[in-house]
Design an enzyme around this catalytic site. Structure first.
Site, PDB file in Angstrom:
ATOM      1  N   ARG A 128     -21.834 -16.494 -46.294  1.00  0.00           N
ATOM      2  CA  ARG A 128     -23.156 -16.650 -46.875  1.00  0.00           C
ATOM      3  C   ARG A 128     -24.199 -16.377 -45.794  1.00  0.00           C
ATOM      4  O   ARG A 128     -23.948 -16.530 -44.612  1.00  0.00           O
ATOM      5  CB  ARG A 128     -23.360 -18.067 -47.425  1.00  0.00           C
ATOM      6  CG  ARG A 128     -22.565 -18.370 -48.697  1.00  0.00           C
ATOM      7  CD  ARG A 128     -22.951 -19.737 -49.246  1.00  0.00           C
ATOM      8  NE  ARG A 128     -22.246 -20.059 -50.468  1.00  0.00           N
ATOM      9  CZ  ARG A 128     -22.650 -19.714 -51.685  1.00  0.00           C
ATOM     10  NH1 ARG A 128     -23.772 -19.023 -51.813  1.00  0.00           N
ATOM     11  NH2 ARG A 128     -21.957 -20.041 -52.737  1.00  0.00           N
ATOM     12  N   GLY A 129     -25.395 -16.011 -46.235  1.00  0.00           N
ATOM     13  CA  GLY A 129     -26.484 -15.825 -45.287  1.00  0.00           C
ATOM     14  C   GLY A 129     -26.358 -14.539 -44.492  1.00  0.00           C
ATOM     15  O   GLY A 129     -25.571 -13.645 -44.807  1.00  0.00           O
ATOM     16  N   ASP A 154     -24.411 -13.254 -58.051  1.00  0.00           N
ATOM     17  CA  ASP A 154     -25.848 -13.052 -58.217  1.00  0.00           C
ATOM     18  C   ASP A 154     -26.571 -12.900 -56.878  1.00  0.00           C
ATOM     19  O   ASP A 154     -27.516 -12.108 -56.758  1.00  0.00           O
ATOM     20  CB  ASP A 154     -26.454 -14.195 -59.028  1.00  0.00           C
ATOM     21  CG  ASP A 154     -26.170 -15.566 -58.433  1.00  0.00           C
ATOM     22  OD1 ASP A 154     -25.298 -15.663 -57.538  1.00  0.00           O
ATOM     23  OD2 ASP A 154     -26.804 -16.540 -58.863  1.00  0.00           O
ATOM     24  N   THR A 156     -25.304 -11.572 -54.143  1.00  0.00           N
ATOM     25  CA  THR A 156     -24.995 -10.206 -53.696  1.00  0.00           C
ATOM     26  C   THR A 156     -25.853  -9.190 -54.439  1.00  0.00           C
ATOM     27  O   THR A 156     -26.344  -8.221 -53.842  1.00  0.00           O
ATOM     28  CB  THR A 156     -23.508  -9.906 -53.922  1.00  0.00           C
ATOM     29  OG1 THR A 156     -22.717 -10.829 -53.170  1.00  0.00           O
ATOM     30  CG2 THR A 156     -23.162  -8.481 -53.501  1.00  0.00           C
ATOM     31  N   VAL A 183     -16.275 -15.679 -60.142  1.00  0.00           N
ATOM     32  CA  VAL A 183     -15.456 -16.433 -61.089  1.00  0.00           C
ATOM     33  C   VAL A 183     -16.316 -17.315 -61.981  1.00  0.00           C
ATOM     34  O   VAL A 183     -15.896 -17.694 -63.078  1.00  0.00           O
ATOM     35  CB  VAL A 183     -14.392 -17.280 -60.356  1.00  0.00           C
ATOM     36  CG1 VAL A 183     -13.407 -16.399 -59.622  1.00  0.00           C
ATOM     37  CG2 VAL A 183     -15.031 -18.289 -59.422  1.00  0.00           C
ATOM     38  N   ASP A 184     -17.536 -17.676 -61.537  1.00  0.00           N
ATOM     39  CA  ASP A 184     -18.383 -18.565 -62.332  1.00  0.00           C
ATOM     40  C   ASP A 184     -18.906 -17.904 -63.602  1.00  0.00           C
ATOM     41  O   ASP A 184     -19.399 -18.585 -64.494  1.00  0.00           O
ATOM     42  CB  ASP A 184     -19.579 -19.040 -61.507  1.00  0.00           C
ATOM     43  CG  ASP A 184     -19.180 -20.027 -60.416  1.00  0.00           C
ATOM     44  OD1 ASP A 184     -18.010 -20.461 -60.415  1.00  0.00           O
ATOM     45  OD2 ASP A 184     -20.025 -20.355 -59.568  1.00  0.00           O
ATOM     46  N   MET A 227     -15.037 -25.155 -60.756  1.00  0.00           N
ATOM     47  CA  MET A 227     -16.164 -24.429 -60.197  1.00  0.00           C
ATOM     48  C   MET A 227     -17.214 -24.196 -61.277  1.00  0.00           C
ATOM     49  O   MET A 227     -16.920 -24.159 -62.467  1.00  0.00           O
ATOM     50  CB  MET A 227     -15.683 -23.107 -59.611  1.00  0.00           C
ATOM     51  CG  MET A 227     -14.711 -23.311 -58.458  1.00  0.00           C
ATOM     52  SD  MET A 227     -13.434 -22.064 -58.407  1.00  0.00           S
ATOM     53  CE  MET A 227     -14.289 -20.768 -57.557  1.00  0.00           C
ATOM     54  N   TYR A 341     -10.006 -24.268 -54.427  1.00  0.00           N
ATOM     55  CA  TYR A 341      -9.518 -23.267 -53.479  1.00  0.00           C
ATOM     56  C   TYR A 341      -8.249 -22.582 -53.967  1.00  0.00           C
ATOM     57  O   TYR A 341      -7.970 -21.438 -53.603  1.00  0.00           O
ATOM     58  CB  TYR A 341      -9.322 -23.903 -52.104  1.00  0.00           C
ATOM     59  CG  TYR A 341     -10.636 -24.361 -51.518  1.00  0.00           C
ATOM     60  CD1 TYR A 341     -11.565 -23.430 -51.068  1.00  0.00           C
ATOM     61  CD2 TYR A 341     -10.963 -25.709 -51.466  1.00  0.00           C
ATOM     62  CE1 TYR A 341     -12.791 -23.835 -50.556  1.00  0.00           C
ATOM     63  CE2 TYR A 341     -12.186 -26.121 -50.966  1.00  0.00           C
ATOM     64  CZ  TYR A 341     -13.099 -25.180 -50.502  1.00  0.00           C
ATOM     65  OH  TYR A 341     -14.313 -25.581 -50.022  1.00  0.00           O
ATOM     66  N   ARG A 344      -9.576 -19.759 -56.040  1.00  0.00           N
ATOM     67  CA  ARG A 344     -10.081 -18.668 -55.215  1.00  0.00           C
ATOM     68  C   ARG A 344      -8.939 -17.864 -54.575  1.00  0.00           C
ATOM     69  O   ARG A 344      -9.114 -16.682 -54.266  1.00  0.00           O
ATOM     70  CB  ARG A 344     -10.979 -19.218 -54.102  1.00  0.00           C
ATOM     71  CG  ARG A 344     -12.286 -19.805 -54.577  1.00  0.00           C
ATOM     72  CD  ARG A 344     -13.129 -20.202 -53.376  1.00  0.00           C
ATOM     73  NE  ARG A 344     -14.332 -20.904 -53.757  1.00  0.00           N
ATOM     74  CZ  ARG A 344     -15.459 -20.313 -54.149  1.00  0.00           C
ATOM     75  NH1 ARG A 344     -15.519 -19.005 -54.220  1.00  0.00           N
ATOM     76  NH2 ARG A 344     -16.520 -21.029 -54.477  1.00  0.00           N
TER      77      ARG A 344
END
Length: 422
Positions: A128-129, A154, A156, A183-184, A227, A341, A344
């Site tokens: 992230r970031g 979103d 990205t 996946v959300d 998630m 996890y 994922r």
């Protein structure tokens, strides 16, 4: 009596037959907007065309690309096999990798990605970031990249829009496309995101385990956290596919714990009726109920999002306190499962693998046709090119007025959590 004969079934000239004849109903559809997908300046001015690459393939190709290779694998195979692109690079560590060291830019060929589709997660790493627009675009230009495929959710997509606009501002003939992978399932406009079907499948396995644990205990509750920071699609679909869930808690629906019509009252009645209960909670649900310190109220992650507190352990603790306070003489057990996890890490299932192939090939063909700043994806089952800017701002919350949420309410019989007015 011959049912095909005229006037059959009615002595008065066929009135009964007319009564059962199908009628026509006029349906007015909402207005539709068709938008042009941006073209590269060089593509808009070009007069020559490139023949369809599939037509050049011999009937007996020396190597056929795998038909179910997810994400990066399918992009590499498609670019090399369909269009003969030989220089394909995978950028590691998210957007920061564009201005990172050489080690963050991995040359990808067929051998390098041969087994990636069998692995979960991402071989290219994710972070992230680190979104520094000028450094990112400078890095893309310095390395001579002419096409960028941004795979993600979103965040990205919003980053890809900024890069696309900077390409335009600088007058660069560099294409960029966003491939929706989260996946959300929280990316708007398109029917679904890549990875969602796999997430629901593994989530259902976690619910099955929680149900077994709850049934095996005296006054047992199986609690599963899934998630879904801002949307409860995984929790909703896993609940519907399981049918063992007694209560599904999602970010789009507020709930409360104590009092008439609250969660605790409902669970107590369900335990007395069945001997056990199963609760599914999305990670973004109930965040306003969890006590926060002043520091926690201000805490943000590297992408600027408010850091969510872990609703699973909090709800497990509150359930234990409630039972000890209200029913101290009765046995009680909460079995808590967090498959985050695991979800994922697993490889994509067959449905997502096929979907990924279609997305990857759609992205490649679009960029090779000169388009840029778009997202490929299905809308009502039809694959389309959608402007990145539209997708980046679109949301996809669970519609609690939709039939699916009504279906959840009907199979769980859970309360609507509307507090009574006194």
């Amino acid at each position: 009596m011959d049912p095909t004969a005229p006037n059959s079934g009615d002595a008065n000239g066929g009135a009964a037959a007319d009564a059962t004849a199908p009628s026509n109903t006029t349906v007015t559809l909402p207005p539709l907007t068709l938008r042009d997908v941006p073209l590269l300046p060089s593509a808009a001015a070009a007069t020559d065309t490139i023949p369809n690459p599939i037509s050049r393939h011999a009937r007996t190709s020396t190597r056929r690309p795998p038909s179910t290779s997810p994400r990066v694998t399918e992009l590499v195979v498609g670019l090399r096999e369909l269009y003969g692109v030989r220089d394909v690079f995978g950028v590691a560590a998210g957007y920061r990798g564009f201005y990172g060291p050489d080690a963050d830019h991995a040359r990808l060929d067929l051998a390098a990605v041969d087994d990636w589709h069998k692995k979960g997660g991402t071989v290219l790493k994710t972070t992230r970031g680190g979104f520094d627009l000028n450094k990112i675009v400078d890095g893309i230009v310095a390395r001579g990249y002419t096409q960028v495929y941004a795979i993600g959710g979103d965040g990205t997509m919003r980053g890809a829009v900024a890069i696309f606009n900077e390409f335009k501002r600088r007058g660069l003939n560099i294409s960029i496309t966003g491939i929706p992978k989260t996946v959300d399932n929280d990316i708007g406009i398109i029917d679904r995101s890549f990875g969602f079907q796999t997430a629901v499948e593994i989530a259902q396995q976690a619910i099955d385990a929680a149900h077994v644990e709850a049934v095996s205990a005296v006054n047992g509750i199986g609690l599963v956290k899934l998630m879904g920071r801002s949307t409860g699609h995984i929790a909703l679909h896993a609940t519907l596919s399981s049918r063992d869930v007694d209560c599904c808690l999602i970010p789009e629906v507020d709930f409360y714990l104590e009092g008439k019509g609250g969660l605790f009252e409902f669970l107590y009645e369900r335990i007395k009726q069945k001997g056990h209960a199963v609760v599914v909670v999305a990670e973004g649900a109930g965040q306003e109920l969890i006590p926060r310190t002043d520091d926690q109220k201000r805490e943000q992650d590297e992408s600027g999002n408010i850091v969510f507190l872990d609703v699973g352990p909090w709800l497990k603790s509150e359930l234990g306190k409630w039972w000890k306070r209200e029913h101290p003489s009765e046995l009680f057990t909460v079995k808590y499962i967090d498959p985050t996890y695991m979800i994922r890490a697993v490889p994509a299932n067959a449905t997502d693998n096929l979907y990924c192939t279609l997305l990857a090939h759609s992205a490649i063909h679009g960029i090779m046709a000169g388009y840029t700043g778009f997202v490929p994806g299905p809308i009502n089952g039809n694959y389309s090119y959608i402007p990145l800017e539209d997708v980046a701002v679109a949301k996809n919350p669970v519609d609690v007025n939709d039939h699916k949420w009504a279906w959840v309410r009907s199979v769980t019989n859970q309360p609507d959590f509307m507090k009574p007015k006194y």
